[in-house]
Design a protein around this motif. Structure first.
Motif, PDB file in Angstrom:
ATOM      1  N   VAL A   1       0.841  -1.199   0.000  1.00 53.24           N
ATOM      2  CA  VAL A   1       0.000   0.000   0.000  1.00 53.24           C
ATOM      3  C   VAL A   1       0.876   1.249   0.000  1.00 53.24           C
TER       4      VAL A   1
ATOM      5  N   VAL B   1      -1.494  -3.323  -9.314  1.00 51.52           N
ATOM      6  CA  VAL B   1      -2.482  -3.596  -8.267  1.00 51.52           C
ATOM      7  C   VAL B   1      -3.713  -4.215  -8.912  1.00 51.52           C
TER       8      VAL B   1
ATOM      9  N   ASP C   1      -8.669  -4.165  -5.097  1.00 51.80           N
ATOM     10  CA  ASP C   1      -7.826  -3.510  -4.099  1.00 51.80           C
ATOM     11  C   ASP C   1      -7.616  -2.032  -4.458  1.00 51.80           C
ATOM     12  N   TRP C   2      -7.469  -1.759  -5.747  1.00 51.46           N
ATOM     13  CA  TRP C   2      -7.276  -0.379  -6.177  1.00 51.46           C
ATOM     14  C   TRP C   2      -8.495   0.496  -5.835  1.00 51.46           C
TER      15      TRP C   2
ATOM     16  N   LEU D   1     -10.545   0.186  -3.370  1.00 51.19           N
ATOM     17  CA  LEU D   1     -10.534   0.482  -1.925  1.00 51.19           C
ATOM     18  C   LEU D   1      -9.493   1.547  -1.593  1.00 51.19           C
ATOM     19  N   ILE D   2      -8.286   1.380  -2.152  1.00 52.27           N
ATOM     20  CA  ILE D   2      -7.221   2.349  -1.906  1.00 52.27           C
ATOM     21  C   ILE D   2      -7.623   3.737  -2.407  1.00 52.27           C
TER      22      ILE D   2
ATOM     23  N   ARG E   1      -2.496  -3.297   3.901  1.00 53.10           N
ATOM     24  CA  ARG E   1      -3.482  -4.367   3.815  1.00 53.10           C
ATOM     25  C   ARG E   1      -2.991  -5.386   2.789  1.00 53.10           C
ATOM     26  N   ASP E   2      -3.643  -6.527   2.797  1.00 56.63           N
ATOM     27  CA  ASP E   2      -3.266  -7.583   1.862  1.00 56.63           C
ATOM     28  C   ASP E   2      -3.685  -7.184   0.450  1.00 56.63           C
ATOM     29  N   LEU E   3      -2.712  -7.058  -0.459  1.00 57.13           N
ATOM     30  CA  LEU E   3      -2.988  -6.715  -1.851  1.00 57.13           C
ATOM     31  C   LEU E   3      -2.953  -7.937  -2.767  1.00 57.13           C
ATOM     32  N   HIS E   4      -2.840  -9.126  -2.174  1.00 59.87           N
ATOM     33  CA  HIS E   4      -3.048 -10.416  -2.857  1.00 59.87           C
ATOM     34  C   HIS E   4      -2.047 -10.755  -3.951  1.00 59.87           C
TER      35      HIS E   4
END
Length: 556
Positions: free
Chosen positions: A399, A491, A495-496, A498-499, A519-522
């Motif tokens: 992140v 990313v 996830d993007w 949310l960020i 956080r976990d970005l997988h």
């Protein structure tokens, strides 16, 4: 005795027999009963909606022996004489054939003579908009100061052609198209009186085809009666009117929904052989789609055999509306119709709906899965719920790395890169073409002076783009003419989003350099990736990972 057309036989002779003009009827009846009627009226509206009929009823009610009254008695000598058409005080003038100034001057000369039988002379001028300007000028003075015993009723289908000086001296009533149910009710009444054998579908077809005109409906009933020579069916009505039957339209729509272009065109060719008018066919299809849409909205059961979702109805209506406009300006109507039908089966708007419905279906499945989890169908222990995700490999992106790019964004650099992004899909250097294709599939979201942020939908593509050998080729592509970028990171889209949301929220809170929690970005290195370097083409690696090494075969 010669045959009398149905629309003449069943022309309303009293206000109670008039269909579809309740407000106008009530207003006129109140004026007649209270002796507050005007000396001149304009009745405007579509053909076959009762303008001339109501004008005659007004004339009869004015002159009835029992006047003032709401409804003519129909029994006195004047009422019976007007019904027969032999009362000279009721003068009907067809302005279409008597539109000159000489005819109006003749009218002005005769106006001054008192009525010979009743109390009032009533002039009914039909299609008054056909009068010449000189004739209107001649009529103007008479309308302004007519004798007390004279009433003018001017009927027209094109009120905008009547001079304002005439309109301002008249009370105006705007007749509306008669409701479908009123037309059907009248046809049923006439069918019972005439002992006609006609089914409900045929009655509906006649009423729909009439488009709000009662006279048109009764004329079509007359024609169909002569054609059928027995029981009148829906097919008989459409054969006479040149329209498409409901059964045919349902068959046609089902072929379109099932994406069967060959059978669709064959079906259309069959009806075109019968001489059907293409513009009328398109209008019938639009009306049918409207009825299907209303049926779905109201949860009706009239079109249960047509399995179509509402978004497709809107798309079909757009295509057919566009076709209607095109048909006005082309002589190749058949070709345009065929192209429109194919478009209804294979067009970007239809493909977009297909995709949206698939996404919607997936969302429903996810919701169902979430409900199952909540209901305990996938039971996990409390200890498992408390455990944090512990990946086996090193994180490929963090992140903080993403936020650093956002905080140091260079809009000019991003715009420069974006300007050439569409060219990546047609990249012409063979050994870089595969990577350029993968790069093009990504969304460029932010750029610093030296580093950019890419977003991808799926994890396999994202991991492929983060491999060192892929990065080397990406930089080679982007820096081909000048050095633009030294590095990039990737990313996943969920996830993007949310960020991005959290980042914007902090910016809106007057935080110039936002900081977000990790956080976990997988995206993590696997053990194989930590120890093995794949020297193959990144697209080959991607394919092997996606489909399996035993499936993928590389040929030179």
């Amino acid at each position: 005795m010669s045959y009398v057309a149905l629309y003449r036989t069943y022309r309303p002779k009293t206000f109670s027999e008039v269909y579809g003009q309740k407000v106008i009827v009530q207003t006129l009846q109140n004026a007649l009963e209270n002796e507050k009627f005007a000396h001149a009226y304009v009745f405007s509206g579509p053909r076959g909606t009762g303008k001339t009929s109501i004008a005659k009823i007004v004339a009869k009610t004015l002159n009835c022996r029992k006047a003032p009254i709401k409804e003519a008695c129909g029994e006195c000598d004047i009422c019976k004489g007007i019904d027969r058409g032999d009362v000279p005080d009721i003068i009907e003038i067809d302005a279409a054939s008597n539109n000159g100034v000489d005819e109006i001057r003749d009218l002005r000369e005769k106006v001054k003579y008192a009525p010979s039988v009743g109390k009032y002379k009533v002039y009914i001028i039909d299609e008054v908009h056909m009068l010449t300007q000189a004739a209107f000028n001649a009529l103007l003075k008479t309308l302004e100061e007519p004798p007390k015993y004279v009433v003018f009723i001017l009927a027209t289908t094109e009120v905008h052609k009547i001079p304002a000086t005439i309109l301002s001296r008249c009370q105006r009533f705007d007749f509306k198209n008669i409701d479908l149910e009123d037309i059907k009710s009248n046809i049923k009444r006439i069918a019972e009186k005439e002992n006609l054998d006609i089914d409900d579908q045929a009655i509906h077809a006649i009423a729909t085809t009439a488009e709000g005109g009662m006279r048109d409906a009764l004329s079509l009933l007359d024609q169909t009666l002569s054609f059928a020579n027995g029981k009148i069916t829906e097919d008989d009505v459409y054969k006479i009117s040149g329209g498409l039957s409901r059964r045919f339209i349902i068959d046609l729509l089902n072929l379109i929904i099932e994406r069967k272009p060959q059978k669709t065109l064959e079906l259309i060719h069959e009806v075109l052989k019968e001489g059907k008018d293409i513009q009328r066919m398109v209008a019938d299809m639009i009306y049918a789609l409207r009825d299907i849409l209303l049926d779905k909205v109201t949860q009706g059961k009239n079109f249960e055999s047509v399995q179509i979702k509402i978004p497709y109805i809107y798309a079909y209506l757009n295509i057919l509306n566009e076709l209607q406009n095109d048909l006005k300006y082309t002589t190749s109507k058949r070709a345009y119709l065929e192209l429109a039908l194919i478009k209804m089966m294979n067009h970007e708007s239809i493909e977009k709906i297909d995709m949206n419905l698939k996404i919607e279906n997936l969302e429903h499945k996810l919701e169902s899965l979430e409900k199952n989890i909540v209901q305990g169908k996938f039971i996990e222990t409390k200890q498992q719920e408390k455990e944090e995700f512990k990946p086996s490999g090193k994180a490929l992106v963090t992140v903080k790395e993403v936020v650093d790019i956002l905080n140091n964004g260079n809009k000019e650099k991003k715009a420069l890169l974006k300007s050439g992004w569409s060219n990546l899909k047609d990249y012409d250097i063979p050994n870089l073409k595969a990577v350029a294709t993968l790069l093009h599939e990504g969304s460029l979201e932010a750029t610093t002076d030296t580093k950019m942020l890419l977003v991808y939908d799926d994890i396999l593509t994202a991991k492929t783009m983060l491999k060192e050998e892929t990065k080397a080729k990406v930089l080679q592509i982007l820096n081909r003419k000048q050095e633009l970028i030294k590095d990039y990171t990737v990313v996943l889209k969920p996830d993007w989003l949310l960020i991005k949301s959290e980042y914007i929220e902090q910016l809106n809170g007057n935080i110039s350099k936002p900081k977000l929690k990790e956080r976990d970005l997988h995206l993590y290195e696997t053990k194989e990736e930590e120890t093995v370097v794949n020297e193959e083409d990144p697209l080959v690696s991607f394919a092997e990972e996606y489909f399996g090494k035993n499936i993928v075969k590389v040929e030179e």
